[in-house]
Design an enzyme around this catalytic site. Structure first.
Site, PDB file in Angstrom:
ATOM      1  N   ASP A 104       0.873  -1.169   0.000  1.00 38.22           N
ATOM      2  CA  ASP A 104       0.000   0.000   0.000  1.00 38.22           C
ATOM      3  C   ASP A 104       0.913   1.224   0.000  1.00 38.22           C
ATOM      4  O   ASP A 104       1.727   1.393   0.925  1.00 38.22           O
ATOM      5  CB  ASP A 104      -0.850  -0.038   1.283  1.00 38.22           C
ATOM      6  N   ASP A 206      -2.968   4.670  -2.161  1.00 33.21           N
ATOM      7  CA  ASP A 206      -3.984   5.220  -1.267  1.00 33.21           C
ATOM      8  C   ASP A 206      -4.484   6.587  -1.760  1.00 33.21           C
ATOM      9  O   ASP A 206      -3.683   7.436  -2.178  1.00 33.21           O
ATOM     10  CB  ASP A 206      -3.348   5.373   0.130  1.00 33.21           C
ATOM     11  N   GLU A 269      -6.582   3.826  -5.603  1.00 32.35           N
ATOM     12  CA  GLU A 269      -7.826   4.027  -4.853  1.00 32.35           C
ATOM     13  C   GLU A 269      -8.424   5.358  -5.289  1.00 32.35           C
ATOM     14  O   GLU A 269      -7.850   6.425  -5.024  1.00 32.35           O
ATOM     15  CB  GLU A 269      -7.585   4.041  -3.333  1.00 32.35           C
ATOM     16  N   HIS A 331     -11.208  -2.732   4.256  1.00 31.05           N
ATOM     17  CA  HIS A 331     -11.041  -2.332   5.648  1.00 31.05           C
ATOM     18  C   HIS A 331     -11.764  -1.025   5.952  1.00 31.05           C
ATOM     19  O   HIS A 331     -11.791  -0.585   7.090  1.00 31.05           O
ATOM     20  CB  HIS A 331      -9.541  -2.192   5.941  1.00 31.05           C
ATOM     21  N   ASP A 332     -12.321  -0.391   4.938  1.00 30.21           N
ATOM     22  CA  ASP A 332     -13.062   0.853   5.154  1.00 30.21           C
ATOM     23  C   ASP A 332     -14.572   0.654   5.056  1.00 30.21           C
ATOM     24  O   ASP A 332     -15.346   1.438   5.597  1.00 30.21           O
ATOM     25  CB  ASP A 332     -12.670   1.894   4.087  1.00 30.21           C
TER      26      ASP A 332
HETATM   27  C1  GLC Z   1      -7.761   5.374   2.436  1.00 26.67           C
HETATM   28  C2  GLC Z   1      -7.609   4.181   3.343  1.00 26.67           C
HETATM   29  C3  GLC Z   1      -8.204   4.514   4.681  1.00 26.67           C
HETATM   30  C4  GLC Z   1      -7.436   5.678   5.258  1.00 26.67           C
HETATM   31  C5  GLC Z   1      -7.439   6.862   4.293  1.00 26.67           C
HETATM   32  C6  GLC Z   1      -6.412   7.893   4.685  1.00 26.67           C
HETATM   33  O1  GLC Z   1      -9.076   5.639   2.132  1.00 26.67           O
HETATM   34  O2  GLC Z   1      -8.211   3.065   2.745  1.00 26.67           O
HETATM   35  O3  GLC Z   1      -8.176   3.424   5.558  1.00 26.67           O
HETATM   36  O4  GLC Z   1      -7.993   6.064   6.477  1.00 26.67           O
HETATM   37  O5  GLC Z   1      -7.099   6.456   2.993  1.00 26.67           O
HETATM   38  O6  GLC Z   1      -5.138   7.424   4.416  1.00 26.67           O
END
Ligand code: GLC
Length: 552
Positions: A104, A206, A269, A331-332
């Protein structure tokens, strides 16, 4: 070679990605938190599950304010997880099993404990000052603009030392990096090279669409559709703080670098509507990320009509060189089984693994972990703690994997950092491995089916007309034609296939071969040759993969 005649398809097009959330996968040193050695000890499980690549959520040194998404050193391993030697061991063990490993990469922000930020905040003329986004206050002394952090509150934090504000799209302990600064850019490219040189097979990037902001930092427009049930972030439309033209140029630079290493993959993402999401593929001449993440299965209402429309729109939005991808948990996000229920979680498994595009499976969804109630005194998610009561807590998807029915579910020898799912004594990996009717057995058989039928991984895709509560499509490859039909309701449904499809089939196709069923144990299909009439109705919550004969 994985299969003949398709050298064009790469491993990340054919394969299935599995997301490991390292804190919650397997603890090996009895601190209640998962680690790299724990992951290594469970690799056989993943190889036998039948996935192709593992994406690890962040493992870098971090104060863990956002559980690793606040990075204090991009080129190290947090001692909680292990060390670089342990990482190299894990990578070698992953590769030895023929799997790939993705990291990541968190480029939008670092931790405020990163040495870069510690330097940056010392003085206005520090060489690292411009690596972050510092601004004078507004004329009234308040923040420089109206931007709201994704975790609530202003995106600006006042810093007394130098009497300026700094920008943070997430927590104030996650200052945003300034991608307009060439030195910062060079340093981050060096980070990518550091891991690529070590042999990682790619990155999930990310919040990529956040990476650069409008240079003038204008106010974001007010979102007229905001209601109190929504998050504070949703009060504004993130017009100037995300998805800037310059971000696409950065993605193209990442791609150049990844391509210079050969067969690596970049997964961005990106939470945007189809038209803007598709732009992240770049152009044929100047590609950007290989896979801009498609979150539609996480967001769509769970009924056949909405899914059909969403799938058609997404497919139609893709450029000819863009390979699709799908995910129904992370995980979100809320757990898929909590969202759609136990019976439909099986349909969701079939859908994820038979749509056209690379699937990403989130750890624990293969055993159908559902809603986990986190007692108030055990809530750890900063987003939930800052905006309680909105039902946006992420801890419920981050609970440890229950491996078996022994103490602490075989995850740890002490009480884990987050509670286990309430039903862990019966819902755990060992129990489901023994049960050919379990969701895990269904996942394993679908993954095996996908591997042996290229139509499912790289075949053409055609949505077909079907009954209202049925979602159906055809996947074709090299003379093989598979029909996937799923009943999204808990009532019996006719298949009601379009005449155009049935007419194109030879007469003997009225009895078709069943390759997978959400309702049958994995010991029955696909190992037994089962047939059924094509016009037989679908049982409640039934999903089927059927092999049709095609006229050539
Ligand atoms: C992304 C991650 C999340 C995190 C955010 C800030 O959305 O998946 O878990 O809190 O970025 O880094």
């Amino acid at each position: 070679m994985w299969y003949e005649g398709q050298s064009r398809a790469t491993w990340w097009e054919r394969g299935v990605i599995y997301q490991v959330y390292p804190r919650s996968f397997q603890d090996s040193d009895s601190d209640g938190v998962g680690d790299l050695a724990g992951i290594e000890s469970r690799l056989d499980y993943l190889a036998e599950l039948g996935i192709d690549a593992i994406w690890l959520s962040p493992i870098y040194p971090s104060p863990m304010a956002d559980f690793g998404y606040d990075v204090a050193d991009y080129c190290g391993i947090d001692s909680m997880f292990g060390d670089l030697a342990g990482f190299d061991r894990l990578l070698a063990a992953v590769h030895a099993r023929g799997l790939k490993l993705l990291l990541d990469f968190v480029p939008n922000h670092s931790s405020d404990q990163h040495p870069w930020f510690i330097e940056s905040r010392v003085s206005r003329d520090n060489p690292k000052r411009d690596w972050y986004i510092w601004r004078e206050p507004a004329p009234d002394g308040g923040p420089p603009n109206n931007w709201i952090s994704d975790f609530g509150g202003s995106s600006w934090e006042w810093d007394d030392t130098t009497s300026q504000y700094y920008l943070h799209a997430f927590l104030k302990s996650q200052p945003d990096l300034n991608w307009r600064n060439p030195n910062l850019r060079d340093a981050m490219m060096a980070v990518l090279r550091f891991w690529l040189d070590r042999g990682v097979d790619g990155f999930r990037i990310d919040v990529l669409w956040h990476i650069i902001k409008d240079a003038d930092l204008p106010d974001n427009p007010i979102n007229a559709a905001w209601t109190p049930g929504l998050t504070q972030r949703d009060r504004l439309i993130q017009l100037h703080s995300t998805d800037q033209p310059e971000a696409h140029a950065i993605a193209a630079e990442f791609r150049d670098l990844a391509d210079s290493y050969g067969d690596r993959v970049l997964i961005g993402e990106i939470c945007l509507p189809d038209d803007r999401l598709a732009r992240w593929y770049g152009t044929m001449d100047r590609p950007q990320v290989h896979l801009p993440v498609n979150f539609h299965l996480v967001e769509s209402a769970w009924n056949a009509a909405s899914l059909k429309r969403m799938i058609a729109d997404y497919e139609a939005s893709l450029p000819s060189w863009g390979w699709p991808n799908w995910v129904h948990g992370s995980h979100d996000a809320r757990r898929i089984a909590a969202r759609v229920g136990e019976a439909q979680a099986r349909v969701a498994a079939m859908l994820l693994l038979t749509l056209r595009g690379t699937p990403t499976l989130f750890q624990g969804d293969e055993i159908g972990i559902g809603e986990v109630t986190i007692p108030p005194d055990r809530v750890r998610d900063p987003q939930d703690l800052r905006q309680p009561g909105l039902g946006i807590g992420r801890d419920r998807s981050r609970t440890p994997i229950p491996w078996d029915a022994s103490a602490y579910a075989g995850f740890s020898s002490v009480d884990p950092w987050l509670p286990l799912n309430d039903d862990w004594r019966v819902r755990n990996v060992a129990t489901q491995l023994r049960d050919s009717s379990s969701l895990l057995s269904l996942y394993r058989s679908l993954l095996a089916l996908r591997r042996s039928h290229h139509a499912l991984s790289i075949g053409d895709f055609t949505l077909i007309d079907s009954a209202h509560d049925v979602l159906a499509y055809v996947r074709r490859h090299s003379g093989e034609c598979l029909l996937i039909a799923m009943n999204l309701s808990d009532q019996t449904q006719p298949l009601s296939l379009s005449q155009s499809l049935t007419q194109s089939l030879p007469k003997d196709s009225r009895r078709v071969e069943v390759l997978s069923s959400t309702l049958l144990p994995s010991t029955v299909v696909p190992s037994t040759l089962l047939h059924r009439p094509l016009d037989e109705p679908l049982a409640p919550n039934e999903g089927l993969v059927l092999r049709l004969k095609e006229i050539h």
